[in-house]
Motif scaffolding. Sequence first.
Motif, PDB file in Angstrom:
ATOM      1  N   ILE A   1       0.860  -1.188   0.000  1.00  0.00           N
ATOM      2  CA  ILE A   1       0.000   0.000   0.000  1.00  0.00           C
ATOM      3  C   ILE A   1       0.895   1.236   0.000  1.00  0.00           C
ATOM      4  O   ILE A   1       2.110   1.135   0.192  1.00  0.00           O
ATOM      5  CB  ILE A   1      -0.968   0.032   1.216  1.00  0.00           C
ATOM      6  N   SER A   2       0.308   2.412  -0.203  1.00  0.00           N
ATOM      7  CA  SER A   2       1.111   3.629  -0.301  1.00  0.00           C
ATOM      8  C   SER A   2       1.619   4.064   1.078  1.00  0.00           C
ATOM      9  O   SER A   2       0.986   3.797   2.110  1.00  0.00           O
ATOM     10  CB  SER A   2       0.300   4.760  -0.921  1.00  0.00           C
ATOM     11  N   ILE A   3       2.751   4.747   1.070  1.00  0.00           N
ATOM     12  CA  ILE A   3       3.324   5.267   2.314  1.00  0.00           C
ATOM     13  C   ILE A   3       2.347   6.213   3.007  1.00  0.00           C
ATOM     14  O   ILE A   3       2.198   6.187   4.236  1.00  0.00           O
ATOM     15  CB  ILE A   3       4.654   5.993   2.015  1.00  0.00           C
ATOM     16  N   ASP A   4       1.665   7.032   2.231  1.00  0.00           N
ATOM     17  CA  ASP A   4       0.767   8.049   2.807  1.00  0.00           C
ATOM     18  C   ASP A   4      -0.443   7.440   3.516  1.00  0.00           C
ATOM     19  O   ASP A   4      -1.111   8.128   4.296  1.00  0.00           O
ATOM     20  CB  ASP A   4       0.278   9.004   1.712  1.00  0.00           C
ATOM     21  N   SER A   5      -0.742   6.169   3.228  1.00  0.00           N
ATOM     22  CA  SER A   5      -1.915   5.546   3.862  1.00  0.00           C
ATOM     23  C   SER A   5      -1.569   4.917   5.210  1.00  0.00           C
ATOM     24  O   SER A   5      -2.428   4.327   5.858  1.00  0.00           O
ATOM     25  CB  SER A   5      -2.512   4.488   2.932  1.00  0.00           C
ATOM     26  N   LEU A   6      -0.311   5.067   5.652  1.00  0.00           N
ATOM     27  CA  LEU A   6       0.117   4.480   6.931  1.00  0.00           C
ATOM     28  C   LEU A   6       0.179   5.526   8.028  1.00  0.00           C
ATOM     29  O   LEU A   6       0.483   6.695   7.777  1.00  0.00           O
ATOM     30  CB  LEU A   6       1.514   3.858   6.778  1.00  0.00           C
ATOM     31  N   HIS A   7      -0.107   5.103   9.247  1.00  0.00           N
ATOM     32  CA  HIS A   7       0.173   5.951  10.409  1.00  0.00           C
ATOM     33  C   HIS A   7       0.807   5.093  11.493  1.00  0.00           C
ATOM     34  O   HIS A   7       0.728   3.868  11.470  1.00  0.00           O
ATOM     35  CB  HIS A   7      -1.071   6.708  10.894  1.00  0.00           C
ATOM     36  N   LEU A   8       1.448   5.759  12.471  1.00  0.00           N
ATOM     37  CA  LEU A   8       2.213   5.049  13.497  1.00  0.00           C
ATOM     38  C   LEU A   8       1.305   4.683  14.666  1.00  0.00           C
ATOM     39  O   LEU A   8       0.695   5.554  15.292  1.00  0.00           O
ATOM     40  CB  LEU A   8       3.377   5.919  13.972  1.00  0.00           C
ATOM     41  N   VAL A   9       1.225   3.387  14.938  1.00  0.00           N
ATOM     42  CA  VAL A   9       0.390   2.856  16.027  1.00  0.00           C
ATOM     43  C   VAL A   9       1.321   2.386  17.145  1.00  0.00           C
ATOM     44  O   VAL A   9       2.414   1.876  16.886  1.00  0.00           O
ATOM     45  CB  VAL A   9      -0.478   1.689  15.509  1.00  0.00           C
ATOM     46  N   SER A  10       0.911   2.573  18.392  1.00  0.00           N
ATOM     47  CA  SER A  10       1.778   2.195  19.514  1.00  0.00           C
ATOM     48  C   SER A  10       1.020   1.447  20.596  1.00  0.00           C
ATOM     49  O   SER A  10      -0.202   1.585  20.750  1.00  0.00           O
ATOM     50  CB  SER A  10       2.430   3.448  20.115  1.00  0.00           C
ATOM     51  N   SER A  11       1.763   0.637  21.354  1.00  0.00           N
ATOM     52  CA  SER A  11       1.184  -0.112  22.467  1.00  0.00           C
ATOM     53  C   SER A  11       2.291  -0.506  23.444  1.00  0.00           C
ATOM     54  O   SER A  11       3.423  -0.771  23.039  1.00  0.00           O
ATOM     55  CB  SER A  11       0.488  -1.384  21.954  1.00  0.00           C
ATOM     56  N   PHE A  12       1.942  -0.539  24.726  1.00  0.00           N
ATOM     57  CA  PHE A  12       2.877  -1.040  25.728  1.00  0.00           C
ATOM     58  C   PHE A  12       2.761  -2.557  25.878  1.00  0.00           C
ATOM     59  O   PHE A  12       3.452  -3.146  26.709  1.00  0.00           O
ATOM     60  CB  PHE A  12       2.635  -0.346  27.080  1.00  0.00           C
ATOM     61  N   GLU A  13       1.893  -3.161  25.084  1.00  0.00           N
ATOM     62  CA  GLU A  13       1.725  -4.621  25.089  1.00  0.00           C
ATOM     63  C   GLU A  13       2.076  -5.145  23.698  1.00  0.00           C
ATOM     64  O   GLU A  13       1.263  -5.081  22.778  1.00  0.00           O
ATOM     65  CB  GLU A  13       0.278  -4.968  25.459  1.00  0.00           C
ATOM     66  N   SER A  14       3.294  -5.641  23.551  1.00  0.00           N
ATOM     67  CA  SER A  14       3.818  -5.969  22.220  1.00  0.00           C
ATOM     68  C   SER A  14       2.981  -7.010  21.487  1.00  0.00           C
ATOM     69  O   SER A  14       2.874  -6.970  20.257  1.00  0.00           O
ATOM     70  CB  SER A  14       5.266  -6.446  22.332  1.00  0.00           C
ATOM     71  N   HIS A  15       2.338  -7.919  22.242  1.00  0.00           N
ATOM     72  CA  HIS A  15       1.569  -8.979  21.575  1.00  0.00           C
ATOM     73  C   HIS A  15       0.356  -8.417  20.816  1.00  0.00           C
ATOM     74  O   HIS A  15      -0.152  -9.063  19.896  1.00  0.00           O
ATOM     75  CB  HIS A  15       1.090 -10.019  22.604  1.00  0.00           C
ATOM     76  N   LEU A  16      -0.073  -7.203  21.183  1.00  0.00           N
ATOM     77  CA  LEU A  16      -1.230  -6.609  20.503  1.00  0.00           C
ATOM     78  C   LEU A  16      -0.873  -6.079  19.111  1.00  0.00           C
ATOM     79  O   LEU A  16      -1.768  -5.766  18.321  1.00  0.00           O
ATOM     80  CB  LEU A  16      -1.824  -5.479  21.345  1.00  0.00           C
TER      81      LEU A  16
END
Length: 296
Positions: A172-187
């Motif tokens: 997919i295009s770079i512009d369609s991505l955003h940075l997602v974060s979690s303190f629970e790596s398995h998620l």
Amino acid sequence: AASSAGVDVKAWKVQLGPLFQLWDNVQKAQISKVKNVEVRAVNPDDSPVVAFVLMDASEAGKLGDMVSASLNTMQKVIAGTALSTPDLIAEAKYLIQSEVPPAWSATWPSAPEDPAIFLQGLGARIQALKGDWLRRLSSGNPLREPVALSDFLRPDVFLNALRQQTARALKISIDSLHLVSSFESHLLSDASVSPLPVNVQGLILEGCSFNDQKLQLVEGHRSSPLTSVLPALTVAWMSRDAHPERAVSSQQGGHSVAMPIYVALSRERLIGEVVLKTENNRQRILNSAALFLTES
């Protein structure tokens, strides 16, 4: 005690002596361990992350060589065994004023402005990039271990390389991505939606505290330290359409807040932002809460 070239040798010796000693210590303690390590050239089939590490390691090595050559020549001028040049005099003038010469920071955009902190930071990055990171590349999976963004000269470019590589993997295009974060790596471990999760370690938090049970940002107490180190935070570039939520947690409720990530506490260079869970997003914004890679 001025030389014919207009250099006050006595002043250079007194004012630059501590920097010469510091760089000598940095070379012995850190750079000597990777002195003979060669950084290979980037190949066309290298992934964006591998290409980034190779380029950052190469730039760090070149910068270390430039700084060494400059400081060595200054010492020779003081000893009377070399002639000064206008460029060298200009660099010495910056250092005497406790400033980093522009030529030194040209390839390190987020470099510290204090020369002593610059030299210590450069030594640490040369050792990390030419040591740990080249070892990671040879293992074939450089992102398996936790990542300290402070290892890099250009941490913002690392995040962008990660984004490019994720876009290729998801087609997919770079512009369609955003940075997602979690303190629970398995998620964030489902490779079909987050193919390149990275465990970021050592992020420094200022402006609030972190609750280890609720895994969210909370109001600090008067007795709380001004800064604290967050537990490992997993980040992954994901499709904005397929995964609109940017903060992932098994804990229900709470709010989300965008937290800027700066290189250092001076807040002069922003490299990105992550969204984290919080009990009160308005309070986080009012307190100018933020994340940092290093304290200096």
